[in-house]
Design an enzyme around this catalytic site. Structure first.
Site, PDB file in Angstrom:
ATOM      1  N   ARG A 115      -6.118  10.339  -0.163  1.00  0.00           N
ATOM      2  CA  ARG A 115      -6.097  10.937  -1.521  1.00  0.00           C
ATOM      3  C   ARG A 115      -7.117  11.819  -2.084  1.00  0.00           C
ATOM      4  NH1 ARG A 115      -2.653   6.136  -3.511  1.00  0.00           N
ATOM      5  NH2 ARG A 115      -3.503   5.451  -1.341  1.00  0.00           N
TER       6      ARG A 115
ATOM      7  N   HIS B  51       0.614  -0.984  -0.184  1.00  0.00           N
ATOM      8  CA  HIS B  51      -0.030  -0.125  -0.076  1.00  0.00           C
ATOM      9  C   HIS B  51       0.478   1.464  -0.032  1.00  0.00           C
ATOM     10  CE1 HIS B  51      -2.755   3.026   1.181  1.00  0.00           C
ATOM     11  NE2 HIS B  51      -4.398   2.135   0.800  1.00  0.00           N
TER      12      HIS B  51
END
Length: 548
Positions: free
Chosen positions: A337, A317
C-alpha cells in the site's frame, strides 16, 4: 455480516470501475475516526472484555481469552521437579526471535555466560513474519522528534513517552548495528538506503529488504548467535519462572520436548522474549503469527507478580489473505500500500486512505464487509480487493522486484496478482500491551526483563509499521547489556516455585476453575504423539507434561 457481492460479480465491477475513474480518489469516511473504531474495530466488542480477578492487575480490563490463560493453573507442581537436572548461568534468555537474539548477543558481548532457550528452533518467531521494514529517522528532513510524534499519535497518546523516546533515538544506531551484523537492505543506484512511508506517519522512514525484512534480520541474528559462545537450547519452552528468597526472578523451569523432562535453570538475571499471542485467535480471527505465539511470557511474568498493561488492545493488520481458505490470515506487507496499491470494495470503489493508521484501515475494511460492500469468497470469508494489478500497471515490474514474497503468495493462491486482485481481510497481528518495563526492559520484578512483543507501553493502543522490528533490537540490546551488568557475583541462596501455591490459593478463593492449565505452549489444534505420552506417563522419570 450482511450479504456481500459474489467474487465473480465483484471482480467484474473492479475491472469496469478501475478503467473508468481517472485519479481514482478514495471516498471520504462518513464516520469520524473515533466512531469508526468504536463501531467496527474488534477491540471495542464489549462482550469480549472482562476484569481480572486475581494477580497484580486485579480489577483491570482484559480480553476474556487472555484472562483465561492468565488466570489458569500451572502445568507443574513441586513434585514434578524431583530429580530434575539443574543448570546454572549468568543470564537466561527465554525466546529465540529477534528480541531474544539481540539480548543474548549483547549479554554475551558484555562478558556474561548466556543460555538461550526457545520453544521451537532458533529463529522460529514472529520476527521472520515481519515484512514491511524498520523505522529509523535517517533521511534528510526527518528527525527523531517526528518519529516520536508519529508513534505517540498513532498509539492514541497512550504510549509511555520515555520508552518511545529511547526507541526513536536508538533508530539510526540500530540500523548501523544490523548492517555490521551483515544484514542487507534495499539500496538506490548510489548505494544509499531506500526508504518508504508507513501508514500514519509524516515521512519516508522505513528501511527494508524486499518484502522479507524480518526474515533477513533473523538470518543474520541467527548466524551471529550460532557463531558466539551462547548456549542455545532448541525445543525447550519455559513452563514456569523460579524465584529466590527475596521474590526476585531466579531462573526458569524448562520443558525439554526432545527428552520429555523438566530442567531447572538457575540464572542471576532472566530475559523473557517469547513474543505475542496470535495463535489464541482472539475473536476467532485468523492470525499472521507463527505457530508458537501463545502468550507464554505474559503468563509466566504475571504469575511471578509482574505488572501488565493494555490487555484489551491488539492490532489487526488490514491486509491478511482472505482467500483461499488454507492461506487465511497470511500477511501481506503494508509496503504494498505504501508503494501505491489501492484497496477497493465490491462496488469497485476506494473507501479509505490506505495509509491511515492500521486500526483505522482495519476498521474501515470490517465496515465495508458488514454493510454489504464486501466481496464474498467461496470459503465463506468476506473481504475487499487489494489492487495489485493497478500497482503493477502504474509501475511495471515493481511486484517482482520489490515484493517477491507476495509473488510467491500469489502462486500459492493460484492467482496471477499482476492481473487479478487479492481478496484481503484484517488478520490478528500484534499484541499492543504486555509486561510493564522501564528503559532497560526491566519489569516490576527484580532481575526479570521482558522485551519485544511480550512487553507493553511503547506502542500505546496501536502500532506503526516498522516500529516492532526497531523495538526488538533497541530494547533487546538494552536489556541484554543491563542484565549482564546487573548480574550478581553470587548466585541465589534458595530457589522455588512457591508463587504457584499463592496462585492456586487465590484462584480457589475466587471460585475459579482449576481445570485449565497454562502457559498453553501450542495452539489447541496442535497434535501430539499420544503413544509416546502413555509411555512417559508410565515412566518414573519426571516428564515435560506437554502431551498432557
Amino acid at each position: 455480516m450482511n450479504g456481500s457481492i459474489s467474487y465473480q460479480e465483484a471482480l467484474g465491477k473492479y475491472h469496469i470501475q478501475k478503467q473508468s475513474e481517472k485519479g481514482f480518489p478514495a471516498v471520504e469516511l462518513s464516520l469520524d475516526e473515533k466512531q469508526l473504531l468504536t463501531e467496527f474495530h474488534p477491540d471495542h466488542r464489549h462482550e469480549t472484555i472482562t476484569n481480572l480477578q486475581v494477580g497484580p492487575n486485579k480489577g483491570d480490563r482484559c480480553h476474556k481469552q487472555i484472562a483465561d490463560v492468565l488466570q489458569a493453573d500451572s502445568r507443574i507442581d513441586a513434585a514434578d521437579l524431583a530429580g530434575a537436572r539443574i543448570r546454572e548461568t549468568d543470564v537466561l534468555v527465554i525466546g529465540g526471535g529477534g528480541a531474544g537474539c539481540a539480548a543474548a548477543l549483547m549479554a554475551a558481548e558484555s562478558g556474561a555466560k548466556v543460555i538461550l532457550t526457545t520453544k521451537l528452533r532458533l529463529g522460529d518467531s514472529n520476527t521472520v513474519m515481519a515484512e514491511g521494514g524498520i523505522q529509523a529517522s535517517i533521511e534528510k528532513g526527518d528527525t527523531p522528534q517526528s518519529h516520536y510524534n508519529d508513534t505517540l499519535k498513532a498509539g492514541h497518546q497512550k504510549g509511555n513517552k520515555e520508552l518511545i523516546k529511547k526507541m526513536v533515538m536508538d533508530g539510526p544506531e540500530t540500523i548501523r548495528w544490523l548492517i555490521q551484523q551483515g544484514m542487507q537492505f534495499d539500496l538506490n543506484q548510489f548505494g544509499d538506503l531506500l526508504t518508504r512511508k508507513a501508514g500514519g506517519t509524516t515521512a519516508n522512514r522505513v528501511v527494508y529488504f524486499r518484502d522479507y525484512t524480518g526474515l533477513e534480520m533473523m538470518r543474520v541474528l541467527r548466524e551471529s548467535v550460532s557463531n558466539s559462545d551462547i548456549d542455545v537450547w532448541d525445543y525447550s519452552p519455559a513452563v514456569e519462572l523460579l524465584s529466590n528468597e527475596s521474590g526476585h526472578c531466579a531462573g526458569a523451569i524448562i520443558s525439554s520436548l526432545e527428552e520429555c523432562r523438566y530442567i531447572q535453570i538457575k540464572a542471576k538475571t532472566v530475559i523473557v522474549a517469547t513474543g505475542g499471542i496470535g495463535r489464541v485467535h482472539l475473536n476467532q480471527f485468523p492470525t499472521s503469527n507463527h505457530f508458537g505465539a501463545t502468550g507464554d511470557g505474559l503468563v509466566l511474568a504475571y504469575r511471578l507478580g509482574a505488572k501488565l498493561r493494555d490487555l484489551d488492545s491488539f492490532q489487526y493488520h488490514p491486509t491478511g489473505v482472505a482467500y483461499p481458505q488454507h492461506l487465511s490470515g497470511t500477511l501481506i506487507t503494508e509496503g504494498v500500500r505504501s508503494s501505491g496499491a489501492f484497496m477497493i470494495n465490491a462496488l469497485g470503489k476506494r473507501f479509505v486512505d490506505e495509509l491511515k493508521p492500521r486500526d483505522i484501515v482495519a476498521a474501515a475494511i470490517i465496515r465495508e464487509c458488514r454493510e454489504g460492500r464486501g466481496v464474498a469468497g467461496n470459503n465463506g470469508m468476506r473481504g475487499v480487493w487489494l489492487d495489485t494489478p493497478g500497482l503493477e500497471a502504474g509501475n511495471p515490474g515493481i511486484i517482482k522486484q520489490r515484493f517477491p514474497k507476495l509473488m510467491k503468495l500469489g502462486l500459492k493462491s493460484q492467482i496471477d496478482i499482476t492481473q487479478v486482485p487479492m481478496l484481503i481481510y484484517p488478520t490478528l497481528h500484534y499484541q499492543n500491551g504486555g509486561v510493564v518495563i522501564d528503559e532497560n526492559g526491566q519489569s516490576s520484578i527484580e532481575d526479570l526483563y521482558c522485551v519485544g512483543e511480550v512487553s507493553g507501553g511503547i506502542h500505546g493502543r496501536n502500532r506503526l509499521m516498522g516500529n516492532a522490528l526497531l523495538e526488538i533490537i533497541s530494547f533487546g540490546r538494552r536489556a541484554g547489556a543491563h542484565a549482564a551488568k546487573n548480574r550478581k557475583s553470587r548466585g541465589h541462596k534458595q530457589i522455588s516455585i512457591d508463587h504457584i501455591s499463592n496462585l492456586r490459593r487465590e484462584l480457589m478463593q475466587n471460585g475459579m476453575p482449576m481445570s485449565t492449565k497454562s502457559p498453553l505452549l501450542f495452539p489447541e489444534y496442535a497434535q501430539y504423539d499420544s503413544e509416546k505420552n502413555i509411555t512417559i506417563r508410565n515412566s518414573s522419570t519426571p516428564h515435560c507434561g506437554v502431551c498432557d
